[in-house]
Design a protein around this motif. Structure first.
Motif, PDB file in Angstrom:
ATOM      1  N   ARG A 142       3.559  -0.288 -14.141  1.00  0.00           N
ATOM      2  CA  ARG A 142       3.255   1.139 -13.996  1.00  0.00           C
ATOM      3  C   ARG A 142       2.042   1.301 -13.104  1.00  0.00           C
ATOM      4  N   CYS A 143       1.960   2.459 -12.456  1.00  0.00           N
ATOM      5  CA  CYS A 143       0.753   2.782 -11.699  1.00  0.00           C
ATOM      6  C   CYS A 143      -0.117   3.695 -12.565  1.00  0.00           C
TER       7      CYS A 143
ATOM      8  N   LYS B 247      -1.246   6.617 -12.009  1.00  0.00           N
ATOM      9  CA  LYS B 247      -0.781   8.008 -12.015  1.00  0.00           C
ATOM     10  C   LYS B 247       0.291   8.237 -13.091  1.00  0.00           C
ATOM     11  N   GLU B 248       1.233   7.316 -13.219  1.00  0.00           N
ATOM     12  CA  GLU B 248       2.293   7.443 -14.231  1.00  0.00           C
ATOM     13  C   GLU B 248       1.713   7.447 -15.640  1.00  0.00           C
TER      14      GLU B 248
ATOM     15  N   GLU C 189      -0.197  10.738 -16.322  1.00  0.00           N
ATOM     16  CA  GLU C 189       0.755  11.837 -16.547  1.00  0.00           C
ATOM     17  C   GLU C 189       1.384  11.738 -17.940  1.00  0.00           C
TER      18      GLU C 189
ATOM     19  N   GLU D 242      -2.813  -2.111 -10.397  1.00  0.00           N
ATOM     20  CA  GLU D 242      -2.178  -1.407  -9.284  1.00  0.00           C
ATOM     21  C   GLU D 242      -1.679  -2.345  -8.190  1.00  0.00           C
TER      22      GLU D 242
ATOM     23  N   GLU E 227       6.276   6.309  -0.583  1.00  0.00           N
ATOM     24  CA  GLU E 227       6.404   6.372  -2.043  1.00  0.00           C
ATOM     25  C   GLU E 227       5.159   5.826  -2.751  1.00  0.00           C
ATOM     26  N   LEU E 228       4.563   4.780  -2.202  1.00  0.00           N
ATOM     27  CA  LEU E 228       3.339   4.240  -2.806  1.00  0.00           C
ATOM     28  C   LEU E 228       2.178   5.220  -2.630  1.00  0.00           C
TER      29      LEU E 228
ATOM     30  N   ARG F 164       2.221   7.864  -5.116  1.00  0.00           N
ATOM     31  CA  ARG F 164       1.737   7.394  -6.417  1.00  0.00           C
ATOM     32  C   ARG F 164       0.238   7.070  -6.394  1.00  0.00           C
ATOM     33  N   ASP F 165      -0.441   7.496  -5.341  1.00  0.00           N
ATOM     34  CA  ASP F 165      -1.897   7.333  -5.180  1.00  0.00           C
ATOM     35  C   ASP F 165      -2.342   5.874  -5.157  1.00  0.00           C
TER      36      ASP F 165
END
Length: 169
Positions: free
Chosen positions: A37-38, A40-41, A44, A71, A96-97, A100-101
């Motif tokens: 997971r990153c 940001k996920e 959230e 990350e 896309e990356l 996701r910051d």
């Protein structure tokens, strides 16, 4: 029907599950252990769990410290997976990356995971496979359809137009 929905929505708003810091931390450990997971996920997900900002920061710190969240590892796994499974080009992977910051350093590190020889071989195979699926008889429209498909998947424009001209005379 409308008033029933309104009642259910209000009832759900007032009866959301609340989590202690320990419960939320354990839940996030499982969430991160399941797949990479990153940040940001995770943030959230914690916000959807109605965690306060201080708790989010504490949980995030714990996950990083205990190596549940990394990350660079996420970016590398993401790039490898999207390239090998979905056949995405670097432009799409980078986009896309960034969404996701993920930092520029980690994006660059992730792209190193894709070998140039594999990249060009995959691109060639994908272009030929897609060309075989295009039923268009007009060569200009056929080139456009092939190019649009490859560009959408994130392949570099110079490669796309070169390949379209090579395959369609």
């Amino acid at each position: 029907m409308g008033s029933l929905f309104c009642f259910m929505y209000i009832w759900n708003m007032n009866h959301t599950k609340s989590y202690t810091l320990t419960e939320a931390t354990k839940k996030m450990e499982r969430y991160c252990a399941y797949q990479e997971r990153c940040h940001k996920e995770v943030v959230e997900k914690l916000k959807r769990m109605n965690m306060i900002p201080e708790a989010i920061d504490q949980i995030l710190g714990h996950l990083i410290q205990e190596n549940f969240l990394n990350e660079e590892r996420f970016a590398k796994a993401f790039a490898r997976g999207k390239f090998s499974i979905k056949k995405w080009g670097t432009n799409r992977i980078i986009r896309e990356l960034k969404f996701r910051d993920i930092s520029a350093y980690n994006i660059k590190s992730a792209l190193v995971e894709i070998q140039n020889e594999d990249y060009l071989k995959t691109f060639d195979e994908l272009a030929k496979k897609r060309l075989g699926q295009i039923k268009e008889t007009n060569s200009f429209k056929k080139k456009k359809k092939l190019a649009d498909y490859l560009l959408y998947r994130g392949w570099e424009s110079h490669l796309v137009y070169e390949k379209a001209n090579e395959l369609i005379k």
